[in-house]
Design an enzyme around this catalytic site. Sequence first.
Site, mmCIF file in Angstrom:
data_model
loop_
_atom_site.group_PDB
_atom_site.id
_atom_site.type_symbol
_atom_site.label_atom_id
_atom_site.label_comp_id
_atom_site.label_asym_id
_atom_site.label_seq_id
_atom_site.Cartn_x
_atom_site.Cartn_y
_atom_site.Cartn_z
ATOM 1 C CG ASN A 36 44.938 -45.929 57.964
ATOM 2 O OD1 ASN A 36 44.475 -46.199 56.854
ATOM 3 N ND2 ASN A 36 46.067 -45.239 58.129
ATOM 4 C CG ASP A 69 47.622 -47.122 54.238
ATOM 5 O OD1 ASP A 69 46.903 -47.295 53.247
ATOM 6 O OD2 ASP A 69 47.240 -46.546 55.271
ATOM 7 C CG ASP A 92 43.769 -43.159 64.813
ATOM 8 O OD1 ASP A 92 43.819 -42.017 65.300
ATOM 9 O OD2 ASP A 92 44.667 -43.653 64.090
ATOM 10 C CG HIS A 141 44.171 -41.355 56.541
ATOM 11 N ND1 HIS A 141 44.955 -40.632 55.664
ATOM 12 C CD2 HIS A 141 43.879 -40.498 57.559
ATOM 13 C CE1 HIS A 141 45.134 -39.404 56.137
ATOM 14 N NE2 HIS A 141 44.494 -39.307 57.286
ATOM 15 C CD GLU A 157 41.438 -38.683 63.887
ATOM 16 O OE1 GLU A 157 41.922 -39.747 63.486
ATOM 17 O OE2 GLU A 157 42.139 -37.710 64.239
ATOM 18 C CG ASN A 175 41.386 -34.233 69.370
ATOM 19 O OD1 ASN A 175 42.265 -33.383 69.245
ATOM 20 N ND2 ASN A 175 41.115 -35.119 68.423
HETATM 21 O O1 LIG Z 1 51.734 -36.259 65.706
HETATM 22 C C1 LIG Z 1 51.690 -37.455 65.453
HETATM 23 C C2 LIG Z 1 50.442 -38.237 65.683
HETATM 24 C C3 LIG Z 1 49.297 -37.593 65.478
HETATM 25 C C4 LIG Z 1 47.984 -38.231 65.679
HETATM 26 C C5 LIG Z 1 47.844 -39.414 66.373
HETATM 27 C C6 LIG Z 1 46.568 -39.942 66.565
HETATM 28 C C7 LIG Z 1 45.453 -39.296 66.048
HETATM 29 O O2 LIG Z 1 44.198 -39.792 66.224
HETATM 30 C C8 LIG Z 1 45.628 -38.105 65.307
HETATM 31 O O3 LIG Z 1 44.512 -37.493 64.812
HETATM 32 C C9 LIG Z 1 46.877 -37.579 65.131
HETATM 33 N N1 LIG Z 1 52.758 -38.100 64.949
HETATM 34 C C10 LIG Z 1 53.972 -37.326 64.773
HETATM 35 C C11 LIG Z 1 55.176 -38.199 64.847
HETATM 36 C C12 LIG Z 1 55.220 -39.208 63.766
HETATM 37 C C13 LIG Z 1 54.422 -40.341 63.818
HETATM 38 C C14 LIG Z 1 54.535 -41.317 62.855
HETATM 39 C C15 LIG Z 1 55.453 -41.138 61.843
HETATM 40 O O4 LIG Z 1 55.625 -42.111 60.918
HETATM 41 C C16 LIG Z 1 56.247 -39.981 61.764
HETATM 42 C C17 LIG Z 1 56.076 -39.014 62.717
HETATM 43 C C18 LIG Z 1 53.934 -36.489 63.511
HETATM 44 O O5 LIG Z 1 54.691 -35.566 63.391
HETATM 45 N N2 LIG Z 1 53.020 -36.845 62.557
HETATM 46 C C19 LIG Z 1 52.810 -36.075 61.311
HETATM 47 C C20 LIG Z 1 51.685 -35.043 61.536
HETATM 48 C C21 LIG Z 1 50.436 -35.704 62.165
HETATM 49 O O6 LIG Z 1 49.818 -36.610 61.228
HETATM 50 C C22 LIG Z 1 49.176 -37.718 61.750
HETATM 51 C C23 LIG Z 1 47.792 -37.836 61.646
HETATM 52 C C24 LIG Z 1 46.948 -36.886 60.962
HETATM 53 C C25 LIG Z 1 47.101 -35.513 61.073
HETATM 54 C C26 LIG Z 1 46.246 -34.651 60.382
HETATM 55 C C27 LIG Z 1 45.250 -35.167 59.576
HETATM 56 O O7 LIG Z 1 44.379 -34.345 58.872
HETATM 57 C C28 LIG Z 1 45.089 -36.535 59.486
HETATM 58 O O8 LIG Z 1 44.060 -37.000 58.709
HETATM 59 C C29 LIG Z 1 45.911 -37.403 60.162
HETATM 60 O O9 LIG Z 1 47.117 -38.922 62.167
HETATM 61 C C30 LIG Z 1 47.801 -39.914 62.812
HETATM 62 C C31 LIG Z 1 47.053 -40.987 63.311
HETATM 63 C C32 LIG Z 1 47.732 -42.011 63.974
HETATM 64 O O10 LIG Z 1 47.043 -43.056 64.443
HETATM 65 C C33 LIG Z 1 49.123 -41.987 64.120
HETATM 66 C C34 LIG Z 1 49.845 -40.900 63.604
HETATM 67 O O11 LIG Z 1 51.206 -40.865 63.758
HETATM 68 C C35 LIG Z 1 49.183 -39.860 62.943
HETATM 69 C C36 LIG Z 1 49.929 -38.731 62.387
HETATM 70 O O12 LIG Z 1 51.183 -38.710 62.485
HETATM 71 CA CA LIG Z 2 44.889 -46.251 54.549
#
Ligand SMILES: O=C(/C=C/c1ccc(O)c(O)c1)N[C@@H](Cc1ccc(O)cc1)C(=O)NCCCOc1c(-c2ccc(O)c(O)c2)oc2cc(O)cc(O)c2c1=O
Ligand SMILES: [Ca+2]
Length: 482
Positions: free
Chosen positions: A100, A163, A193, A197, A230, A293
Amino acid sequence: FKNPHYATGRTTMVHLFEWKWDDIAAECERFLGPRGFGGIQISPPNENLVIWSRNRPWWERYQPMSYRLVTRSGNEQQFANMVRRCNNVGVRIYVDAIINHMTGTWNENVGTGGSTANFGNWHYPAVPYGRNDFNWPHCVIQGHDYACCADRVRNCELSGLKDLNQRSEHVRTMIVNYMNRLIDMGVAGFRIDAAKHMWPSDLRVIYDRLRNLNTAHGFPSGARPYIYQEVIDLGGEAISRNEYTPLAAVTEFRFGMELSRAFTRGNQLRWLVNWGPQWGLLGSGDALTFIDNHDNQRGHGAGGNILTHKRPKEYKGAIAFMLAHPYGKPQLMSSFSFHDTEAGPPMDGSGNIISPSINSDNTCGNGWVCEHRWRQIFQMVAFRNTVGNTAVTNWWDNGGNQIAFCRGTMGFVAFNNENWDLNQRLQTCLPAGTYCDVISGEKSGNRCTGKSVVVGNDGRAQIVIGSHEYDMVLAIHMGHQV
Ligand SMILES: O=C(/C=C/c1ccc(O)c(O)c1)N[C@@H](Cc1ccc(O)cc1)C(=O)NCCCOc1c(-c2ccc(O)c(O)c2)oc2cc(O)cc(O)c2c1=O
Ligand SMILES: [Ca+2]
């Protein structure tokens, strides 16, 4: 895209979160192959941004820098070696594919393979991607967008992550080439993943361009990769998982949320008599199921109070139910210990991941939990393999938190989550004989190291699970008679 292509008689995959490729290869040969595991979800194998400013957080692996196969888990040669050695012992490999987005904007700008990028100009030369490969105009997903605006959830940035535009032919080509390279190396499929989105129409184009699985790795000819998307959908959002089930399988987050609730004290296991689509869950063939997970075991993911290894008795109970019940295609989580929800895997001073150690009792050390090596869990993988697609029959419950059921004439399982003992004569559906309970022990020679259960000619047996016992489950099945 809904068939995992497990080797015959295997049913369950395990997410070896943040494991290195050499350690996975060894685990296939010494444990997962012999114990009948069907497959492994591995951490993203593509180059990610190195984020020292957050002390190498687990989520840095979800910040792609390129599709080069070089991460802290290993390089391309180690990856190929792992896939070959695991396929050789009947254990399939599923890749966590991040298609994505690319990275967010950080001070660091060097990847695990040494590649650099200029995030501000959307410039990723190691792919290559440039400004035209990302969605325009620039926007960031806001909280309320999930409820109102499906197009913004797809076309705007998730957490500031750049994106990609999957409508672009160049982007499609880069993604398809990456995934086809992995298929040629012998992988069996992909976790997509952040699928929510991306537009289903774009994903369909990408999936249809994927090659068939590589017959040199033991797959039947014409086998399509297993794809599970996902999509976090607990209801109430503009986007529904039903937009994605026509394409491929979907992660069923409601599964873990509902089972965590049912197995948390004060709720009623008897509610589970009609477990499955009647609970609002996806059709069984569409659902990749799990209790926790990598994301929601840290509490900020979907579904609130999810059971994890940190509440062992209830967790093992929920896992046993997931594996004993025919619904869905289950995935087990295998974690490293953490206190800080951002912390990455155990690492040395240079940032190299430390390998799990294997203790004399076959558990793991060096900061790795290895839930998949807990007897109560790997023995239930064998249970699921044994009972195959037999039906749930002879459901019994006490009107509260004691339940039991058969799987055809191949297996029987009972649960006691009351705070008083279960002591009942119940129908096990098994042929007469003495069976070892696979939860409290295992069969060793011609004796049981844990409980043994004597089944009479009428199929009935005295089933005892004390409320203060170490586990709340009793399970017996064919192949464990003494
Ligand atoms: O906590 C995280 C990472 C979480 C995460 C990573 C992999 C996943 O498969 C996932 O489901 C969540 N990331 C932290 C740190 C971060 C990462 C990137 C960034 O630009 C800023 C901060 C964080 O606080 N993220 C914001 C809340 C989590 O929001 C994320 C989601 C997510 C959460 C809830 C949802 O309903 C949804 O549809 C997507 O998916 C990701 C996918 C990714 O490939 C990479 C990401 O950074 C994220 C991701 O930030
Ligand atoms: Ca997208």
